[in-house]
Design a protein around this motif. Structure first.
Motif, mmCIF file in Angstrom:
data_model
loop_
_atom_site.group_PDB
_atom_site.id
_atom_site.type_symbol
_atom_site.label_atom_id
_atom_site.label_comp_id
_atom_site.label_asym_id
_atom_site.label_seq_id
_atom_site.Cartn_x
_atom_site.Cartn_y
_atom_site.Cartn_z
ATOM 1 N N LEU A 29 45.357 33.401 45.133
ATOM 2 C CA LEU A 29 44.892 32.025 44.943
ATOM 3 C C LEU A 29 46.025 31.009 44.975
ATOM 4 O O LEU A 29 45.921 29.974 45.638
ATOM 5 N N TYR A 60 39.546 28.529 44.313
ATOM 6 C CA TYR A 60 38.972 29.424 43.309
ATOM 7 C C TYR A 60 37.495 29.718 43.611
ATOM 8 O O TYR A 60 37.049 30.872 43.581
ATOM 9 N N SER A 110 37.350 32.036 46.614
ATOM 10 C CA SER A 110 38.281 33.167 46.684
ATOM 11 C C SER A 110 37.550 34.501 46.703
ATOM 12 O O SER A 110 36.528 34.683 46.036
ATOM 13 N N PRO A 142 38.951 38.101 46.021
ATOM 14 C CA PRO A 142 40.068 38.995 45.681
ATOM 15 C C PRO A 142 40.007 40.299 46.473
ATOM 16 O O PRO A 142 38.925 40.859 46.693
ATOM 17 N N MET A 181 42.780 38.084 41.380
ATOM 18 C CA MET A 181 42.618 36.835 42.132
ATOM 19 C C MET A 181 43.964 36.361 42.651
ATOM 20 O O MET A 181 44.050 35.779 43.735
ATOM 21 N N LYS A 230 39.838 37.172 38.666
ATOM 22 C CA LYS A 230 38.964 36.009 38.813
ATOM 23 C C LYS A 230 37.995 35.907 37.639
ATOM 24 O O LYS A 230 37.187 36.810 37.410
#
Length: 294
Positions: A142, A169, A172, A174, A192, A226
């Motif tokens: 991120l 965010y 995102s 991951p 993340m 996250k």
């Protein structure tokens, strides 16, 4: 008659909010002219600060001052690592993460009067990612994606950075990575973002590694998973007030060598500057390798 110290100011004219025409008169007003012979040069392109710093060393400069943000500091420090030349910092960038960690004045006139003029010197660690040096922060996920988008945006400042970070965010995804710590501990995780911290923060007082020390010979490996949308404001607040270690989404490990295998080549944040790197990363500490005025 006491010999004066030769000092070079390397100014990034577009860092932070740009427009650094005021800086040379500021130096002339506040620098101790009985102690220093000074020069001021402005960068003209990406990577220029590194060239200017290297030339300054060869011309016998004893102090080279990076005037800008963490990216300018990184370029300048690149030539100073493992040398006897001393790095000064006038924090005129956006986030100013390293300057905040060092508790330097953020006003340039105070940085000159209370930091440069007093010539107090400390030796700090630096590190490398696949051979590329960093002084403050490196990482991917991120933060790197945010740094990449921020670098491409014409606007500066905390509001722009925050807006980009929120958007990244929300979107995102991951991906798993394999991390080996000091050749002895290996684990797979899906954070993340992964941040390798020498200093405490990204900038703007967002402290991803509140307990990191610049001179302990170790790096803080910070894993942030996250959070659910409802928990995201809490995590953001914890970043800004130095309590991120209290978050259940956060984990940190200290190391001197970190090997990371990602799923694909991707951008890495190197002191705020996005650099495309191989999916496999090797991060290593260089203990006490840089002299810094504080």
């Amino acid at each position: 008659m006491t010999k004066k110290t030769k000092i070079l100011f390397i100014v990034n004219p577009i860092s932070g909010h740009g427009h650094k025409e005021y800086f040379p008169p500021l130096v002339n007003r506040y620098i101790d002219k009985t102690a220093f012979d000074y020069e001021i040069v402005f960068t003209e392109f990406k990577g220029h600060a590194r060239e200017l710093a290297n030339e300054g060393i060869h011309r016998g400069m004893e102090i080279i001052v990076a005037v800008g943000g963490d990216g300018t500091i990184n370029e300048t420090a690149h030539s100073l690592i493992d040398s006897d030349c001393n790095l000064g910092i006038i924090p005129l960038g956006s986030g100013n993460g390293l300057a905040r960690t060092l508790k330097l004045p953020l006003l340039p006139q105070l940085a000159i009067k209370n930091n440069i003029n007093k010539k107090r010197i400390s030796r700090i660690d630096t590190a490398t990612v696949n051979g590329v040096p960093f002084v403050s922060i490196a990482g991917f996920g991120l933060d790197a994606e945010t740094a990449d988008a921020f670098a491409k945006d014409g606007r500066r400042g905390f509001f722009t950075y925050s807006k980009i970070a929120i958007d990244k965010y929300l979107h995102s995804q991951p991906e798993p990575c394999r991390i080996t710590i000091d050749n002895c501990k290996t684990f797979v995780c899906e954070p993340m973002m992964v941040t390798i911290a020498n200093s405490t923060q990204f900038g703007y007082d967002a402290r991803i590694a509140p307990n990191a020390l610049l001179d302990d010979g170790k790096l803080d490996v910070c894993l942030l998973h996250k959070p659910e949308l409802s928990a995201a404001p809490i995590v953001a607040t914890q970043l800004l007030d130095g309590r991120i270690s209290h978050s259940p989404y956060f984990r940190t490990i200290q190391a001197t060598k970190i090997e990371i295998s990602r799923t694909a080549d991707a951008v890495v944040n190197i002191d705020g500057e996005p650099i495309m790197m191989n999916k496999d990363l090797l991060v290593e500490i260089k203990p006490l390798s840089l002299n810094v005025l504080y």
